[in-house]
Write a protein that holds these residues in place. Sequence first.
Motif, short mmCIF file in Angstrom:
data_model
loop_
_atom_site.label_atom_id
_atom_site.label_comp_id
_atom_site.label_asym_id
_atom_site.label_seq_id
_atom_site.Cartn_x
_atom_site.Cartn_y
_atom_site.Cartn_z
N ASP A 116 6.14 -3.76 -6.14
CA ASP A 116 7.09 -2.82 -5.54
C ASP A 116 8.41 -3.49 -5.14
OD1 ASP A 116 5.22 -0.53 -5.46
OD2 ASP A 116 4.11 -1.86 -4.11
N PHE A 117 8.34 -4.75 -4.73
CA PHE A 117 9.51 -5.48 -4.26
C PHE A 117 9.60 -6.83 -4.95
CE2 PHE A 117 8.56 -2.62 -0.77
CZ PHE A 117 9.81 -2.17 -0.38
N GLU A 144 -0.93 -5.89 6.99
CA GLU A 144 -2.11 -5.32 6.31
C GLU A 144 -1.75 -4.41 5.13
OE1 GLU A 144 -2.79 -1.50 9.30
OE2 GLU A 144 -4.15 -3.20 9.40
N ASP A 145 -0.52 -3.95 5.08
CA ASP A 145 -0.10 -3.09 3.97
C ASP A 145 0.44 -3.86 2.78
OD1 ASP A 145 -0.83 -0.60 5.09
OD2 ASP A 145 0.93 -0.67 6.39
N VAL A 146 0.50 -5.18 2.88
CA VAL A 146 0.83 -6.02 1.72
C VAL A 146 -0.48 -6.27 0.97
CG1 VAL A 146 1.63 -8.29 0.95
CG2 VAL A 146 2.86 -7.07 2.75
N ARG A 171 0.85 -1.19 0.00
CA ARG A 171 0.00 0.00 0.00
C ARG A 171 0.89 1.25 0.00
NH1 ARG A 171 -4.89 -0.47 1.54
NH2 ARG A 171 -4.45 -2.25 2.90
N PRO A 172 0.69 2.14 -0.99
CA PRO A 172 1.49 3.37 -0.98
C PRO A 172 1.03 4.25 0.18
CG PRO A 172 0.02 3.30 -2.90
CD PRO A 172 -0.22 2.05 -2.09
N PRO A 173 1.85 5.01 0.79
CA PRO A 173 3.30 5.17 0.59
C PRO A 173 4.10 4.36 1.59
CG PRO A 173 2.50 6.98 1.92
CD PRO A 173 1.32 6.04 1.69
N LYS A 174 3.73 3.15 1.83
CA LYS A 174 4.28 2.33 2.91
C LYS A 174 5.57 1.59 2.55
CE LYS A 174 0.84 3.07 5.74
NZ LYS A 174 0.93 3.56 7.07
N SER A 175 6.12 1.76 1.36
CA SER A 175 7.26 0.95 0.96
C SER A 175 8.48 1.14 1.87
CB SER A 175 7.64 1.22 -0.49
OG SER A 175 8.06 2.55 -0.67
N ALA A 176 8.63 2.31 2.48
CA ALA A 176 9.80 2.55 3.33
C ALA A 176 9.85 1.58 4.51
CB ALA A 176 9.79 3.99 3.83
#
Length: 79
Positions: free
Chosen positions: A40-41, A64-66, A12-17
């Motif tokens: 993203d990965f 949950e952000d995946v 889920r953007p912007p959670k990639s960090a």
Amino acid sequence: MPVEAYVAVKVRPPKSAKFRDIFPSIEGVKEVMLVSGHFDFLLRVISENTFELSKILEEIRADEDVLETQTSIVMERLK
């Protein structure tokens, strides 16, 4: 015989960090690449067997952000 797989992960953007730290800490994840495109990965995973691979995938998907994963198991290395 070990199982090698590549797992593409969309988050889920912007959670990639946050995943820059989470993915490398998961046992069995040997490489973590930030990629362009739909996902993203890209993770390179090595496990003892498919049962262990399934447990690693469950751990990756538990956040949950995946949003989505796609797994490809390496059948044979040609080079």
